[in-house]
Design a protein around this motif. Structure first.
Motif: not given
Length: 135
Positions: A100-113
């Motif tokens: 979640g921290d990395l998502l906030d920093e826009e360093l990763v994105h998540v693909t959801r099922p």
């Protein structure tokens, strides 16, 4: 008996032995947080993929070593939240906060099922297959 097992009163590090390695509680890695600031919903099978901006996560001094390790592991091959937890030997809750921290920093994105309600009906797929066979 001076050779009795257990801690000795004069031993400053009686709770720590050489085989244990460094001991850091999971809540210390998340600074006591149980969720990220934006409350991302991360399923166990959600896949974490690094963003192009995360080419050198070690450069950002605000990231913890665990944040950097998550980005580096996902750079090799995108991984699910459950895989990251198993690979890093950390509780899933800790991985969720760190991702979640990395998502906030826009360093990763998540693909959801895809939710089951959005999946095509099996009977429709069978009818399509039967129609194609009839051609």
């Amino acid at each position: 008996m001076t050779d009795a097992p257990g801690p000795h009163p004069g031993d400053a590090h009686h709770w720590f032995d050489d085989d244990a390695g460094p001991v850091v509680r999971p809540y210390a890695m998340t600074r006591g947080r149980t969720g990220s600031a934006t409350r991302h919903r991360l399923d166990l099978i959600a896949v974490v993929v690094p963003e192009p901006a995360a080419d050198d996560p070690g450069r950002d001094q605000s990231l913890s070593p665990e944040h950097v390790e998550i980005v580096e592991r996902c750079a090799e091959c995108p991984r699910s939240v459950a895989e990251l937890a198993a690979d890093m030997d950390l509780p899933v809750g800790v991985i969720r906060v760190l991702v979640g921290d990395l998502l906030d920093e826009e360093l990763v994105h998540v693909t959801r099922p895809v939710p089951p309600a959005e999946l095509p009906d099996v009977s429709i797929l069978r009818e399509v297959i039967n129609g194609l066979r009839a051609l």
